[in-house]
Design an enzyme around this catalytic site. Structure first.
Site, PDB file in Angstrom:
ATOM      1  N   HIS A 121       2.383  -8.317  -3.171  1.00  0.00           N
ATOM      2  CA  HIS A 121       1.383  -7.979  -4.124  1.00  0.00           C
ATOM      3  C   HIS A 121       2.369  -7.929  -5.359  1.00  0.00           C
ATOM      4  CE1 HIS A 121      -1.050  -5.479  -6.707  1.00  0.00           C
ATOM      5  NE2 HIS A 121      -2.234  -6.037  -6.120  1.00  0.00           N
ATOM      6  N   ASP A 198       5.448  -1.455   1.328  1.00  0.00           N
ATOM      7  CA  ASP A 198       4.317  -1.207   0.975  1.00  0.00           C
ATOM      8  C   ASP A 198       3.220  -1.245   1.824  1.00  0.00           C
ATOM      9  OD1 ASP A 198       1.755  -1.807  -0.530  1.00  0.00           O
ATOM     10  OD2 ASP A 198       2.357  -3.721  -1.549  1.00  0.00           O
ATOM     11  N   GLN A 201      -2.163  -1.966   2.363  1.00  0.00           N
ATOM     12  CA  GLN A 201      -2.915  -2.737   3.284  1.00  0.00           C
ATOM     13  C   GLN A 201      -2.948  -2.179   4.609  1.00  0.00           C
ATOM     14  OE1 GLN A 201      -5.687  -4.028   2.096  1.00  0.00           O
ATOM     15  NE2 GLN A 201      -4.984  -4.707  -0.137  1.00  0.00           N
ATOM     16  N   LYS A 224      -7.904   3.051  -0.844  1.00  0.00           N
ATOM     17  CA  LYS A 224      -8.114   1.827  -0.168  1.00  0.00           C
ATOM     18  C   LYS A 224      -8.342   2.586   1.602  1.00  0.00           C
ATOM     19  CE  LYS A 224      -4.963  -1.583  -2.314  1.00  0.00           C
ATOM     20  NZ  LYS A 224      -6.046  -2.284  -3.023  1.00  0.00           N
ATOM     21  N   CYS A 364      -3.770 -10.871  -7.118  1.00  0.00           N
ATOM     22  CA  CYS A 364      -2.407  -9.932  -7.665  1.00  0.00           C
ATOM     23  C   CYS A 364      -1.130 -10.706  -6.756  1.00  0.00           C
ATOM     24  CB  CYS A 364      -2.357  -8.668  -7.778  1.00  0.00           C
ATOM     25  SG  CYS A 364      -3.561  -8.048  -8.716  1.00  0.00           S
TER      26      CYS A 364
HETATM   27  N1  7TS Z   1       0.156  -3.558  -2.644  1.00  0.00           N
HETATM   28  C1  7TS Z   1      -0.522  -4.387  -1.659  1.00  0.00           C
HETATM   29  C2  7TS Z   1      -0.507  -5.143  -0.686  1.00  0.00           C
HETATM   30  C3  7TS Z   1      -2.211  -4.434  -2.259  1.00  0.00           C
HETATM   31  O1  7TS Z   1      -2.910  -5.078  -1.452  1.00  0.00           O
HETATM   32  C4  7TS Z   1      -2.420  -3.498  -3.657  1.00  0.00           C
HETATM   33  C5  7TS Z   1      -3.878  -3.677  -4.166  1.00  0.00           C
HETATM   34  C6  7TS Z   1      -1.195  -2.878  -4.104  1.00  0.00           C
HETATM   35  C7  7TS Z   1      -0.090  -2.848  -3.616  1.00  0.00           C
HETATM   36  C8  7TS Z   1      -1.705  -2.042  -5.356  1.00  0.00           C
HETATM   37  O2  7TS Z   1      -2.377  -0.906  -5.155  1.00  0.00           O
HETATM   38  P1  7TS Z   1      -3.014  -0.141  -6.236  1.00  0.00           P
HETATM   39  O3  7TS Z   1      -3.774   0.796  -5.425  1.00  0.00           O
HETATM   40  O4  7TS Z   1      -1.740   0.650  -6.617  1.00  0.00           O
HETATM   41  O5  7TS Z   1      -3.516  -0.936  -7.225  1.00  0.00           O
HETATM   42  N2  7TS Z   1      -4.521  -4.950  -3.568  1.00  0.00           N
HETATM   43  C9  7TS Z   1      -5.881  -5.372  -4.304  1.00  0.00           C
HETATM   44  C10 7TS Z   1      -6.266  -6.298  -3.701  1.00  0.00           C
HETATM   45  O6  7TS Z   1      -5.948  -6.970  -2.806  1.00  0.00           O
HETATM   46  N3  7TS Z   1      -7.268  -6.577  -4.431  1.00  0.00           N
HETATM   47  O7  7TS Z   1      -7.444  -5.551  -5.106  1.00  0.00           O
HETATM   48  C11 7TS Z   1      -6.542  -4.685  -5.218  1.00  0.00           C
END
Ligand code: 7TS
Length: 409
Positions: A121, A198, A201, A224, A364
């Site tokens: 990401h 990371d 997910q 999430k 992203c």
């Molecule tokens: N890493 C991964 C693998 C992600 O899927 C996401 C967010 C992030 C980092 C960032 O997370 P945040 O909470 O700091 O924003 N992914 C997604 C997505 O797949 N669709 O919307 C956000």
């Protein structure tokens, strides 16, 4: 807890969208929140809203207990050795940026390497690009195999004695691939590098044990995993965090402030400058209680079955391209796809008219989109409250989408 009972805890699911019962298939972007979490937030604001770690009044003590109690819940959830290793942040993005800005800038120099993968990401790419740009280090990518998985042979070839940091996602938000992080950590350590995982997910969906993985850092987001937005976690091994400088300076994170210099509080507070995300942490604690009551293994198994069911049903739709491994044992609960030449935004719009929420776009992950040779894709992602009926409706919606666009063109 059966699926009917689980669904009953999510009031948002019980509504119509565009005249159809809502089918929420966008949990990889953000999950829905059970009443247990909503009530924990409500109770905090109604009954004991107060700042933490200051003063001795009763509400302040209750808020501090709630905030620090949530830290202990997180510690136990990921099996960290100590609450000193649990730093509250606003999410995965902030957690990874903290490691990059603090550990990265201090420990990486010209000629060193930072290793990531093509499936990251943006929040696990750009912070490392910045470290490379500012230090003169080289950013290297572990290649992907044809089905989107990575091979340990390629990991061994990419990581060298010059590698200082390996940053890899546990689960890809596009391919659904589950990476062999434990094995990658071993290879990183054999080469003297640290590994940053990371977990955005992964942590919401699979049992993650930081001691078993032997990861040095783990980042994840509360929103999430049934928790509120605005709260996340950075786990780091104490021995590393102790030697790292904070990246935010101000109230709450200091020990003594002199006129021209200052000293820092002990871990984890030296990384939590300013009034922390009190309600968010308490809400995350409630989310962890909820997930643990159901059991992470049961959640993983449920999603795994849903993904296998979805793959099976979707592959029969004419013109369907599914990205990532087709072997369900290699993937988590999401399916990314394209339908003929219909733009994924059009797919998502037609599905939305049927009350079905999916995400469309580059997710992203632009380097991965380039690798997939797709400018954008659509994605259906599942969580513990989804059932086979949701997938049946998705498949019906996709067939309708296809019919609609074959009429138009
Ligand atoms: N890493 C991964 C693998 C992600 O899927 C996401 C967010 C992030 C980092 C960032 O997370 P945040 O909470 O700091 O924003 N992914 C997604 C997505 O797949 N669709 O919307 C956000």
């Amino acid at each position: 807890m059966n699926i009917k009972e689980i669904r009953s805890y999510f009031p948002i699911l019980d509504q119509e969208v565009n005249g159809q019962p809502l089918v929420y298939l966008d949990s990889a972007a953000t999950s829905q929140k059970p009443v247990q979490v909503i009530e924990a937030l409500n109770k905090y604001y109604r009954e004991y809203n107060s700042n933490v770690h200051r003063g001795v009044h009763t509400l302040g003590t209750r808020a501090t207990d709630g905030y620090e109690g949530a830290r202990e819940k997180v510690r136990k959830f990921i099996n960290a050795k100590s609450t000193k290793e649990i730093i509250f942040t606003k999410g995965t993005t902030e957690s990874i940026n903290t490691v990059a800005s603090s550990y990265g800038r201090a420990n990486v120099k010209e000629g060193d390497e930072i290793v990531i993968t093509y499936m990251e990401h943006h929040s696990n790419i750009i912070p490392w690009q910045q470290v490379a740009i500012h230090t003169g280090a080289t950013l290297k990518y572990i290649p992907l195999q044809e089905d989107g998985t990575i091979s340990l042979d390629d990991v061994k070839k990419t990581i060298t004695k010059n590698t200082k940091i390996v940053a890899v996602t546990l689960v890809s938000n596009v391919l659904g691939v589950v990476n062999p992080v434990k094995e990658i950590a071993k290879i990183a350590h054999e080469n003297g590098a640290v590994i940053v995982v990371d977990g955005a997910q992964g942590v919401p969906h699979l049992k993650v044990d930081v001691q078993d993985l032997d990861c040095d850092f783990l980042a994840f987001s509360g929103h999430k995993m049934c928790g509120p937005t605005g709260i996340g976690v950075l786990y780091g091994k104490k021995s590393l965090l102790e030697n790292m400088e904070p990246v935010q300076f101000g109230g709450e994170m200091i020990d003594f402030v002199n006129l021209y210099d200052s000293t820092w509080k002990e871990l984890p507070w030296k990384f939590e400058g300013g009034t922390p995300i009190i309600a968010g942490a308490i809400g995350l604690g409630a989310a962890i209680d909820f997930l643990e009551e159901i059991g992470l293994d049961a959640i993983a198994e449920h999603e795994h079955k849903l993904a296998a069911y979805a793959l099976e049903k979707m592959k029969d739709i004419n013109g369907m391209t599914i990205y990532g491994p087709h072997d369900p044992s290699k993937r988590a609960g999401l399916v990314t796809f394209n339908l003929d030449d219909v733009h994924p935004h059009d797919v998502a719009t037609v599905l939305d008219a049927e009350g079905i929420a999916v995400r469309a776009g580059h997710h992203c992950a632009q380097p991965l989109m380039k690798w997939l040779k797709a400018s954008a894709t659509a994605r259906a992602s599942f969580y513990l409250y989804n059932n086979e009926e949701d997938i049946d409706k998705l498949v019906e919606g996709l067939i309708k989408t296809k019919e609609y666009f074959s009429d138009v063109f």
